[in-house]
Design a protein around this motif. Sequence first.
Motif, short mmCIF file in Angstrom:
data_model
loop_
_atom_site.label_atom_id
_atom_site.label_comp_id
_atom_site.label_asym_id
_atom_site.label_seq_id
_atom_site.Cartn_x
_atom_site.Cartn_y
_atom_site.Cartn_z
N GLN A 137 36.74 16.13 28.81
CA GLN A 137 37.00 17.48 28.33
C GLN A 137 38.07 18.18 29.16
OE1 GLN A 137 34.05 16.35 29.64
NE2 GLN A 137 32.33 17.62 28.94
N PHE A 138 38.10 17.84 30.43
CA PHE A 138 38.95 18.59 31.36
C PHE A 138 40.03 17.72 32.00
CE2 PHE A 138 34.47 20.01 31.89
CZ PHE A 138 34.57 21.28 31.33
N ALA A 139 41.14 18.36 32.27
CA ALA A 139 42.08 17.77 33.22
C ALA A 139 41.66 18.30 34.59
CB ALA A 139 43.49 18.20 32.90
N VAL A 140 41.62 17.44 35.60
CA VAL A 140 41.17 17.88 36.93
C VAL A 140 42.34 17.88 37.92
CG1 VAL A 140 39.57 17.45 38.82
CG2 VAL A 140 38.87 16.92 36.47
N ARG A 141 42.59 19.07 38.49
CA ARG A 141 43.62 19.16 39.53
C ARG A 141 42.94 19.34 40.88
NH1 ARG A 141 47.47 23.72 36.64
NH2 ARG A 141 48.06 22.46 34.83
N THR A 142 43.41 18.66 41.88
CA THR A 142 42.78 18.79 43.19
C THR A 142 43.75 19.42 44.19
OG1 THR A 142 43.49 16.59 43.83
CG2 THR A 142 41.32 16.76 42.84
N ILE A 143 43.18 20.16 45.12
CA ILE A 143 43.94 20.68 46.25
C ILE A 143 43.17 20.25 47.49
CG2 ILE A 143 44.80 22.74 47.42
CD1 ILE A 143 44.51 24.24 44.74
N ASN A 144 43.81 19.52 48.36
CA ASN A 144 43.09 19.00 49.53
C ASN A 144 43.83 19.32 50.82
OD1 ASN A 144 42.79 16.67 47.14
ND2 ASN A 144 40.89 17.33 48.09
N ARG A 145 43.06 19.73 51.79
CA ARG A 145 43.64 19.95 53.12
C ARG A 145 42.73 19.30 54.15
NH1 ARG A 145 47.12 25.31 54.34
NH2 ARG A 145 47.79 24.02 56.07
N VAL A 146 43.31 18.56 55.06
CA VAL A 146 42.50 17.95 56.12
C VAL A 146 43.13 18.22 57.48
CG1 VAL A 146 41.47 16.13 54.72
CG2 VAL A 146 43.71 15.75 55.75
N ASP A 147 43.92 19.30 57.55
CA ASP A 147 44.64 19.58 58.80
C ASP A 147 43.95 20.66 59.63
OD1 ASP A 147 45.04 21.65 57.08
OD2 ASP A 147 47.24 21.71 57.27
N GLY A 148 42.70 20.95 59.31
CA GLY A 148 41.97 21.95 60.09
C GLY A 148 42.33 23.37 59.73
N GLN A 149 43.09 23.53 58.64
CA GLN A 149 43.48 24.88 58.21
C GLN A 149 42.77 25.21 56.91
OE1 GLN A 149 45.60 26.65 60.29
NE2 GLN A 149 45.26 24.82 61.53
N ILE A 150 42.54 26.51 56.71
CA ILE A 150 41.87 26.93 55.48
C ILE A 150 42.83 26.81 54.29
CG2 ILE A 150 42.52 29.36 55.78
CD1 ILE A 150 39.69 30.00 54.60
#
Lengths: 383, 279
Positions: A357-370
């Motif tokens: 049903q959906f297209a899924v977009r991701t936003i990922n951060r792993v640098d210790g920042q919000i």
Amino acid sequence: MAKPKKKSGREIFALGAEAVVEGALLAGCSFYAGYPITPSSEIMEGMASRLPGTSDGVFVQMEDEIASMGAVIGASLAGRKAMTATSGPGFSLMQEFIGYGCMIEAPLVIVNVMRGGPSTGLPTSPAQADVQQARWGTHGDHSVIVLSASDVQECLAMTVTAFNFAERYRTPVILLLDEITAHTREKITVPTPDSFEILYRLQPSMPPEWYKPFEETVRGVPPMPPLGAGYRYHVTGLTHDPLGFPTQRPDEIVALLERQFRKIDQFFFDIQLADEIETADAEIVVVAYGSVARSAQLAVAQAREKGVKAGLLKLKTLFPFPRTKLERLAPHCKILVVPEMNMGQMSREVKRVNTGQFAVRTINRVDGQIITPAEILKVLRRR
Amino acid sequence: MAERTQLIHHYLRHNKKFPHVYCAGCGHGIALGSLIRSVHALGWSKDEVVMVAGIGCSGRMAVYVDFNTVHAVHGRALTIATGIKLSNPNLKVIVVMGDGDALSIGGNHFIHAARRNIGLSVLVLNNNIYGMTGGQCSSTTPLGATTTTTPFGQMEKSFDLVELAAAAGANYVARASAFHAQGMDKLMQATFTHRGFSLLEVVSPCHTQYGRKNKFKTVVDMYRWLKESATPLEQYRKLSAEKAKGRIPLGVFVDRDEPSLEERYADLRADQTAQAGRR
Ligand SMILES: Cc1ncc(C[n+]2csc(CCOP(=O)(O)OP(=O)(O)O)c2C)c(N)n1
Ligand code: SF4
């Protein structure tokens, strides 16, 4: 879910960690065992100073997180509402005992204030990288409840909810916070004790000779008397029969494991908690949890100002994953955006329940920042 | 005989399917007998006794006795017991562990529970081997001994359980042997009634996994060795270093009367609540 019934109580200026302490005491927690680790130590320190002043509260600092979990399990068996708090490395050490807690069906609460990993990682920086570990960290098939909170007031409420779920379903409950939520200081209201519904584990009504500690019941949750109350029974991490004795009989093995899954699955609708913000007509919805949900809420408001029909699904229950909340969005929403401070752990779950049903977009951060509102807004406006 | 049958019926679980797992000649069964006699002699009710056991042949004991019983995970029995005792100090908490359980995987918990002086009655059934998993070496396997993981002889030194507990701060430390059952009964009762962390090491032969591979032809040979090498502590202390070699001293090594953690905690709470009352 634990929701203040009326707006009363005292106002305090508190850290998320301190709100957890307030929530635990409101819920009737009278036992804390732990081992210090940043960024969760404020919870432990709060309990150390508060519990000895209560009528029966016990605080103990153990030699490591394995021992902390052991003590919490012992306290739970003795009839206490018990908890511990930790962060990534300590959470890893607790895993064997978490499985034991599931197997013996001990109500207890574990708070994991997530920091960057793997290993010692980023002790003072936020992350959300223990999400799948919370669900699947211990070996073997098991069912478990994982919750989260995104602001200080919610830290209090979700701690109460965690204890209520633990008691009602006789299970370990994991509350996942992140460093930002635990270390943010905000004005909150500590409600009066009678403004929450506080649940206690079911006690046996039958005489001891009729009691079966792991018996099938309508709810799937057998009653649990405290040790020493006259209901002598056997507790073991070995696969056991309804009396608690080890078994290798295929029918008894299946009955035990199926009941342990069913006791949570059949109450899925009571357990799945999420806030739906501007989702009624939303064409694009952010699915977020923890501190990232606050960035998302601002981004959604800004997107609306720009004419984008955006919404936010703020997850408070992470597992069992609130899939029907997603399904409700399907008629009008085409795109889901999942921002999280990891390489994509909750988005896996979103993609798993998405049947196209959906297209899924991701936003990922792993640098210790919000993850900032601007980052989310950019993705919301990308058409 | 009649009295013994009565004890068996009263303290062993009738709804648990016997037979038990213990091999013929296993010292663990003798320790179980002593435990039942001791609880009986002390007049404790079954409801107030909690047995927390580790994983191993020793730990299996928990399933047979009609107390509140908790079979922990390997090495962690003391942590669960600590939570139970602090939650309800009125309970008599007995912890049963093997040497591998208590000193290898659980060594850290062992020294810390002793240091904390938490009021637990702790039995370590020391057979110098991992019985349950097939005879691998443990941290009490003697230098040179053959096991399935030291086929060329143990190269590491072993722990002396009694010295370890004494140094870590236990209130009471004693050693008994499975050959000397009456002596064990006395020491076990003292262990059960002493305040604070109280340890009884039981030298417990395992012919199946240890004796066979270490020059003991039969179970009887192992008990003969135990009979001959066991020496009362008072006598042992008078022996020259040379004569003492290879002997196993039995008796009470430490007898301190320091307040236990749960007693100290009760004092703290009384203090805190009184202060809160004054505020
Ligand atoms: C974490 C973990 N590691 C390993 C095991 C396997 N294991 C079960 S019992 C045992 C050793 C038991 O030896 P001991 O404690 O000396 O008791 P005994 O059987 O000799 O009485 C081991 C290694 C386990 N159950 N859990
Ligand atoms: S293997 Fe050894 S410790 Fe285990 S029951 Fe047999 S004799 Fe006892």
